[in-house]
Design a protein around this motif. Structure first.
Motif, PDB file in Angstrom:
ATOM      1  N   LEU A 188       5.980   4.930  49.670  1.00 42.46           N
ATOM      2  CA  LEU A 188       5.120   5.434  50.741  1.00 42.46           C
ATOM      3  C   LEU A 188       5.882   6.430  51.613  1.00 42.46           C
ATOM      4  CD1 LEU A 188       3.611   2.000  51.869  1.00 42.46           C
ATOM      5  CD2 LEU A 188       2.734   3.542  50.099  1.00 42.46           C
ATOM      6  N   ARG A 189       5.129   7.391  52.177  1.00 40.69           N
ATOM      7  CA  ARG A 189       5.746   8.415  53.019  1.00 40.69           C
ATOM      8  C   ARG A 189       4.834   8.718  54.205  1.00 40.69           C
ATOM      9  NH1 ARG A 189       3.539  13.203  54.376  1.00 40.69           N
ATOM     10  NH2 ARG A 189       2.626  13.193  52.300  1.00 40.69           N
ATOM     11  N   GLY A 190       5.452   8.892  55.391  1.00 37.68           N
ATOM     12  CA  GLY A 190       4.662   9.248  56.569  1.00 37.68           C
ATOM     13  C   GLY A 190       3.593   8.213  56.862  1.00 37.68           C
ATOM     14  N   ILE A 191       4.013   7.012  57.226  1.00 34.97           N
ATOM     15  CA  ILE A 191       3.077   5.888  57.323  1.00 34.97           C
ATOM     16  C   ILE A 191       1.993   6.142  58.367  1.00 34.97           C
ATOM     17  CG2 ILE A 191       2.844   3.425  57.832  1.00 34.97           C
ATOM     18  CD1 ILE A 191       4.249   3.990  55.200  1.00 34.97           C
ATOM     19  N   PHE A 192       0.767   5.892  57.930  1.00 32.13           N
ATOM     20  CA  PHE A 192      -0.432   6.102  58.744  1.00 32.13           C
ATOM     21  C   PHE A 192      -1.338   4.899  58.515  1.00 32.13           C
ATOM     22  CE2 PHE A 192      -4.685   8.527  58.864  1.00 32.13           C
ATOM     23  CZ  PHE A 192      -4.786   8.447  60.244  1.00 32.13           C
ATOM     24  N   THR A 193      -1.664   4.181  59.587  1.00 32.77           N
ATOM     25  CA  THR A 193      -2.522   3.000  59.426  1.00 32.77           C
ATOM     26  C   THR A 193      -3.844   3.129  60.180  1.00 32.77           C
ATOM     27  OG1 THR A 193      -1.457   1.793  61.249  1.00 32.77           O
ATOM     28  CG2 THR A 193      -0.523   1.499  59.037  1.00 32.77           C
ATOM     29  N   LEU A 194      -4.122   4.338  60.686  1.00 32.34           N
ATOM     30  CA  LEU A 194      -5.411   4.663  61.274  1.00 32.34           C
ATOM     31  C   LEU A 194      -5.762   3.832  62.509  1.00 32.34           C
ATOM     32  CD1 LEU A 194      -7.867   5.786  58.516  1.00 32.34           C
ATOM     33  CD2 LEU A 194      -8.309   6.113  60.906  1.00 32.34           C
ATOM     34  N   ARG A 195      -4.719   3.381  63.222  1.00 30.53           N
ATOM     35  CA  ARG A 195      -4.991   2.721  64.507  1.00 30.53           C
ATOM     36  C   ARG A 195      -5.454   3.766  65.519  1.00 30.53           C
ATOM     37  NH1 ARG A 195       0.706  -0.050  65.583  1.00 30.53           N
ATOM     38  NH2 ARG A 195       1.270   2.041  64.864  1.00 30.53           N
ATOM     39  N   LYS A 196      -6.213   3.331  66.509  1.00 32.05           N
ATOM     40  CA  LYS A 196      -6.705   4.247  67.547  1.00 32.05           C
ATOM     41  C   LYS A 196      -5.555   4.967  68.239  1.00 32.05           C
ATOM     42  CE  LYS A 196     -10.844   1.501  68.449  1.00 32.05           C
ATOM     43  NZ  LYS A 196     -11.469   0.490  69.356  1.00 32.05           N
ATOM     44  N   SER A 219       2.802  20.061  60.479  1.00 31.65           N
ATOM     45  CA  SER A 219       3.238  19.090  59.476  1.00 31.65           C
ATOM     46  C   SER A 219       4.659  19.275  58.954  1.00 31.65           C
ATOM     47  CB  SER A 219       2.253  19.067  58.299  1.00 31.65           C
ATOM     48  OG  SER A 219       2.295  20.274  57.597  1.00 31.65           O
ATOM     49  N   LYS A 220       5.301  20.400  59.282  1.00 31.19           N
ATOM     50  CA  LYS A 220       6.692  20.584  58.856  1.00 31.19           C
ATOM     51  C   LYS A 220       7.584  20.826  60.073  1.00 31.19           C
ATOM     52  CE  LYS A 220       5.943  22.238  54.152  1.00 31.19           C
ATOM     53  NZ  LYS A 220       6.336  23.229  53.129  1.00 31.19           N
ATOM     54  N   TYR A 231      11.017  13.462  62.804  1.00 28.05           N
ATOM     55  CA  TYR A 231      10.238  14.325  63.692  1.00 28.05           C
ATOM     56  C   TYR A 231       8.825  14.579  63.157  1.00 28.05           C
ATOM     57  CZ  TYR A 231      14.702  14.718  65.947  1.00 28.05           C
ATOM     58  OH  TYR A 231      15.887  14.402  66.582  1.00 28.05           O
ATOM     59  N   ASP A 232       8.291  13.577  62.496  1.00 26.02           N
ATOM     60  CA  ASP A 232       6.900  13.619  62.045  1.00 26.02           C
ATOM     61  C   ASP A 232       6.000  13.447  63.272  1.00 26.02           C
ATOM     62  OD1 ASP A 232       4.375  13.162  60.952  1.00 26.02           O
ATOM     63  OD2 ASP A 232       5.148  11.931  59.307  1.00 26.02           O
ATOM     64  N   VAL A 233       5.254  14.496  63.617  1.00 19.75           N
ATOM     65  CA  VAL A 233       4.371  14.418  64.786  1.00 19.75           C
ATOM     66  C   VAL A 233       2.911  14.261  64.375  1.00 19.75           C
ATOM     67  CG1 VAL A 233       5.934  15.706  66.276  1.00 19.75           C
ATOM     68  CG2 VAL A 233       4.190  16.950  64.977  1.00 19.75           C
ATOM     69  N   VAL A 234       2.657  14.179  63.052  1.00 25.96           N
ATOM     70  CA  VAL A 234       1.308  13.889  62.551  1.00 25.96           C
ATOM     71  C   VAL A 234       1.145  12.378  62.410  1.00 25.96           C
ATOM     72  CG1 VAL A 234      -0.334  14.302  60.678  1.00 25.96           C
ATOM     73  CG2 VAL A 234       1.278  16.105  61.333  1.00 25.96           C
ATOM     74  N   CYS A 235       2.125  11.758  61.775  1.00 25.82           N
ATOM     75  CA  CYS A 235       2.166  10.292  61.624  1.00 25.82           C
ATOM     76  C   CYS A 235       3.523   9.818  62.140  1.00 25.82           C
ATOM     77  CB  CYS A 235       1.979   9.896  60.165  1.00 25.82           C
ATOM     78  SG  CYS A 235       0.419  10.429  59.453  1.00 25.82           S
ATOM     79  N   PRO A 236       3.649   9.631  63.453  1.00 25.02           N
ATOM     80  CA  PRO A 236       4.966   9.390  64.051  1.00 25.02           C
ATOM     81  C   PRO A 236       5.672   8.145  63.531  1.00 25.02           C
ATOM     82  CG  PRO A 236       3.357   9.975  65.728  1.00 25.02           C
ATOM     83  CD  PRO A 236       2.590   9.736  64.461  1.00 25.02           C
ATOM     84  N   LEU A 292      13.313   1.039  54.383  1.00 27.51           N
ATOM     85  CA  LEU A 292      12.839   2.132  55.233  1.00 27.51           C
ATOM     86  C   LEU A 292      13.933   3.184  55.387  1.00 27.51           C
ATOM     87  CD1 LEU A 292      10.936   3.549  57.269  1.00 27.51           C
ATOM     88  CD2 LEU A 292      11.823   1.990  59.039  1.00 27.51           C
ATOM     89  N   HIS A 293      13.635   4.410  54.960  1.00 30.09           N
ATOM     90  CA  HIS A 293      14.529   5.549  55.167  1.00 30.09           C
ATOM     91  C   HIS A 293      13.912   6.456  56.228  1.00 30.09           C
ATOM     92  CE1 HIS A 293      16.858   4.664  51.532  1.00 30.09           C
ATOM     93  NE2 HIS A 293      15.726   4.562  50.857  1.00 30.09           N
ATOM     94  N   ILE A 294      14.642   6.707  57.305  1.00 37.25           N
ATOM     95  CA  ILE A 294      14.199   7.682  58.301  1.00 37.25           C
ATOM     96  C   ILE A 294      15.033   8.943  58.117  1.00 37.25           C
ATOM     97  CG2 ILE A 294      13.955   8.201  60.754  1.00 37.25           C
ATOM     98  CD1 ILE A 294      13.485   5.216  61.248  1.00 37.25           C
ATOM     99  N   VAL A 295      14.353  10.037  57.751  1.00 31.15           N
ATOM    100  CA  VAL A 295      15.044  11.290  57.437  1.00 31.15           C
ATOM    101  C   VAL A 295      15.293  12.044  58.740  1.00 31.15           C
ATOM    102  CG1 VAL A 295      14.990  13.381  56.038  1.00 31.15           C
ATOM    103  CG2 VAL A 295      13.775  11.327  55.258  1.00 31.15           C
ATOM    104  N   PRO A 296      16.560  12.310  59.090  1.00 36.13           N
ATOM    105  CA  PRO A 296      16.872  12.829  60.425  1.00 36.13           C
ATOM    106  C   PRO A 296      16.444  14.275  60.671  1.00 36.13           C
ATOM    107  CG  PRO A 296      18.868  12.705  59.099  1.00 36.13           C
ATOM    108  CD  PRO A 296      17.789  12.038  58.306  1.00 36.13           C
ATOM    109  N   ASP A 297      16.190  15.025  59.589  1.00 37.76           N
ATOM    110  CA  ASP A 297      15.872  16.452  59.769  1.00 37.76           C
ATOM    111  C   ASP A 297      14.563  16.815  59.057  1.00 37.76           C
ATOM    112  OD1 ASP A 297      16.845  16.053  57.233  1.00 37.76           O
ATOM    113  OD2 ASP A 297      18.147  17.811  57.213  1.00 37.76           O
ATOM    114  N   ALA A 298      13.542  15.967  59.239  1.00 40.01           N
ATOM    115  CA  ALA A 298      12.269  16.213  58.566  1.00 40.01           C
ATOM    116  C   ALA A 298      11.097  15.901  59.486  1.00 40.01           C
ATOM    117  CB  ALA A 298      12.169  15.366  57.293  1.00 40.01           C
ATOM    118  N   GLY A 299       9.970  16.561  59.178  1.00 42.60           N
ATOM    119  CA  GLY A 299       8.705  16.292  59.850  1.00 42.60           C
ATOM    120  C   GLY A 299       7.809  15.467  58.949  1.00 42.60           C
ATOM    121  N   HIS A 300       6.553  15.899  58.805  1.00 40.44           N
ATOM    122  CA  HIS A 300       5.553  15.103  58.094  1.00 40.44           C
ATOM    123  C   HIS A 300       5.504  15.380  56.595  1.00 40.44           C
ATOM    124  CE1 HIS A 300       1.888  12.820  57.527  1.00 40.44           C
ATOM    125  NE2 HIS A 300       1.253  13.881  57.050  1.00 40.44           N
ATOM    126  N   SER A 301       5.818  16.559  56.172  1.00 42.21           N
ATOM    127  CA  SER A 301       5.565  16.979  54.796  1.00 42.21           C
ATOM    128  C   SER A 301       6.432  16.265  53.766  1.00 42.21           C
ATOM    129  CB  SER A 301       5.786  18.486  54.665  1.00 42.21           C
ATOM    130  OG  SER A 301       5.689  18.896  53.322  1.00 42.21           O
TER     131      SER A 301
END
Length: 313
Positions: free
Chosen positions: A129-137, A202-203, A263-268, A284-293
């Motif tokens: 899975l990438r850029g976790i999104f669970t559709l919470r309000k 997204s990037k 730095y994912d600002v679409v799915c933080p 869980l891997h958090i990529v230090p120099d990436a956004g959402h893509s």
């Protein structure tokens, strides 16, 4: 990522009186099955999505969800819910005579992967899975109402432009009215503004080629209308449902790797962290120099490594 390849088979699958899905198979006909769940909802698959997987080891299955990509009818909102899509994945599995498969999805694809796995845990060998999104309000509010707006104020102004000032207290709802307008010009203008907002943000480094996708009428119409339809309806699930301990318990035994751009600002990152807290067994891997893509170098590398690891399960 692996070099580009072409499908060895394409097909369609009628899943309801209204909807017919496009699917394709590539890689090794006798390989380990993996299904790729695209984002959006409404985004459709791309040829580059095949390249996350070793074509020698994997039978790579891509399909366009209802109303998206080459599936028909385009941008159709009828009979188009999370649970319709979950049923479609099962129908496709049965059509292709697959017993169990690996499931790979990012952004909305991560939402659908979790929903599918929780509905059919006995059919899932692994989750990537990438850029976790669970559709919470709270997640929707951050991206579409107030949050990302503080980081991209110039793009936010363009996103606001189609909406009258008096309707801006609920932008998802205000866009819903315009995206379902009987006036083609109103609908397409809103669809392009909605789509461009996501493409711009997204990037980590804005990609003009990616942003240009939002100017394509057919893509923007499907992407914006289907996304908004799902979001205005809360994903057709209880708020926080996918993170509920009783739901996670159904899939706790499934190996799972999550790749998340810091730095994912679409799915933080807070959502991926929430998943890790309720499901500590995941990697869980958090990529230090990436956004959402998924295509940013550090993210793509880790996704390929996870897929390679799971190919031998």
């Amino acid at each position: 990522m692996y070099p580009p390849i072409e499908p060895y088979q394409t097909g369609t699958l009628k899943v309801s009186d209204i909807h017919t899905l496009y699917y394709e198979l590539s890689g090794n006909k006798e390989g380990v099955p993996v299904v790729f769940l695209h984002g959006g909802p409404g985004g459709g698959v791309d040829a580059k999505d095949r390249s996350f997987f070793d074509p020698v080891k994997y039978k790579i299955i891509l399909f366009d969800q209802r109303g998206a990509g080459k599936s028909t009818p385009s941008a159709c909102l009828e009979e188009n819910t999370t649970w319709d899509l979950v049923k479609d994945i099962e129908k496709l599995r049965q059509e292709l005579k697959v017993d169990k498969w690996h499931v790979f999805g990012g952004s909305w694809g991560s939402t659908l992967s979790l929903a599918y796995a929780q509905s059919h845990p006995d059919r899932v060998k692994s989750l990537t899975l990438r850029g976790i999104f669970t559709l919470r309000k709270s997640e929707l509010k951050f991206f579409y109402q107030e949050g990302t707006s503080h980081l991209f104020p110039e793009a936010w102004d363009e996103y606001l432009a189609p909406i009258p000032v008096e309707e801006r207290h609920d932008l998802i709802l205000a866009y819903h009215a315009q995206l379902n307008s009987v006036d083609d010009e109103t609908r397409i203008k809103a669809a392009k503004a909605w789509s461009k907002w996501e493409m711009v943000t997204s990037k980590l480094f804005v990609d003009p080629e990616h942003v240009a996708e939002a100017d394509k009428d057919e893509f923007a119409n499907a992407f914006a209308r289907i996304e908004n339809h799902y979001f205005v309806n809360g994903g057709f699930m209880r708020d926080g449902q996918l993170l509920a301990p009783q739901e996670i318990d159904k899939i706790r035994h499934i190996p799972c790797t999550v790749v998340q751009g810091r730095y994912d600002v679409v799915c933080p990152t807070t959502t991926a962290y929430a998943l890790k807290k309720v499901w500590p067994e995941i990697t869980l891997h958090i990529v230090p120099d990436a956004g959402h893509s998924s295509r940013e170098p550090g993210t793509a590398k880790l996704l390929v490594e996870a897929a390679n690891k799971y190919a031998d399960l």
